[in-house]
Design an enzyme around this catalytic site. Structure first.
Site, PDB file in Angstrom:
ATOM      1  N   LYS A  47       0.274  -0.910   0.098  1.00  0.00           N
ATOM      2  CA  LYS A  47      -0.236  -0.513   0.048  1.00  0.00           C
ATOM      3  C   LYS A  47       0.842   1.274   0.164  1.00  0.00           C
ATOM      4  CE  LYS A  47      -3.912  -1.004   2.449  1.00  0.00           C
ATOM      5  NZ  LYS A  47      -4.793  -1.011   3.617  1.00  0.00           N
ATOM      6  N   HIS A  48       1.812   1.353  -0.812  1.00  0.00           N
ATOM      7  CA  HIS A  48       2.369   2.796  -0.664  1.00  0.00           C
ATOM      8  C   HIS A  48       3.861   2.892  -2.488  1.00  0.00           C
ATOM      9  CE1 HIS A  48       5.513  -0.696   0.880  1.00  0.00           C
ATOM     10  NE2 HIS A  48       5.862  -0.347  -0.114  1.00  0.00           N
ATOM     11  N   ALA A  49       4.077   3.189  -2.458  1.00  0.00           N
ATOM     12  CA  ALA A  49       5.016   3.389  -4.296  1.00  0.00           C
ATOM     13  C   ALA A  49       6.447   3.969  -3.444  1.00  0.00           C
ATOM     14  CB  ALA A  49       4.237   4.471  -5.083  1.00  0.00           C
ATOM     15  N   ARG A  94       2.390  -0.415  -4.825  1.00  0.00           N
ATOM     16  CA  ARG A  94       1.588  -2.373  -4.788  1.00  0.00           C
ATOM     17  C   ARG A  94       0.875  -2.448  -3.398  1.00  0.00           C
ATOM     18  NH1 ARG A  94       7.333  -1.720  -3.986  1.00  0.00           N
ATOM     19  NH2 ARG A  94       7.182  -0.011  -6.122  1.00  0.00           N
TER      20      ARG A  94
END
Ligand code: T46
Length: 136
Positions: A47-49, A94
């Protein structure tokens, strides 16, 4: 949005072996390796890039699902094959979920761990990939 890397399985009567070499089968110098395991099936990780980080994901055991999102399209990739690596560049959102109880996900990374490289807010990620900036 991603590239599949097929690792050559070297098998003989004793079993199988896969060798991974930095800068050869992996398109960057590997600076860090981490692995994720014992993750419950109802958990969503990631839950981040990343602003700069490139990574290759290899599911060594069991299975999980990797969702990737470049701000325009989303794609789900089912990971259950230790001979296949998924290469993703920077600025890809992702999420990883549906972990089987025996899942071991190894990740090869192009940079050392750096919390400043993370974009943890989806709206900020979208703003950056769509050409804005994150300090408005
Ligand atoms: C990614 C997905 C697939 C470290 O100290 N060093 C490290 O190299 C990493 C990756 C994490 N950590 C610490 C930071 C947190 O206190 O371990 C804890 C859990 O990390 P995080 O919440 O970032 O874990 P995930 O599974 O959500 O994300 C990780 C990676 O951070 C990320 O780059 O792509 O796995």
């Amino acid at each position: 949005m991603y590239k599949t890397i097929c690792f050559k399985e070297i098998g003989d009567s004793r079993g199988a072996l896969i060798a991974i070499e930095s800068g050869k089968s992996i398109p960057f110098e590997i600076k860090r390796i981490y692995y994720i395991f014992n993750t419950r099936s109802d958990v969503v990780r990631g839950k981040h890039a990343h602003k700069k980080l490139e990574q290759v994901f290899i599911c060594l055991s069991g299975s999980c699902t990797l969702l990737i999102d470049d701000g325009e399209k989303r794609e789900e990739i089912f990971l259950n094959d230790k001979t296949r690596g998924i290469y993703i560049q920077s600025m890809i959102w992702r999420e990883i979920y549906d972990f089987s109880s025996d899942c071991v996900l190894v990740v090869l990374a192009s940079q050392h761990y750096d919390e400043d490289d993370y974009i943890r807010d989806y709206a900020t990620f979208l703003k950056i990939v769509k050409g804005g900036n994150d300090n408005e």
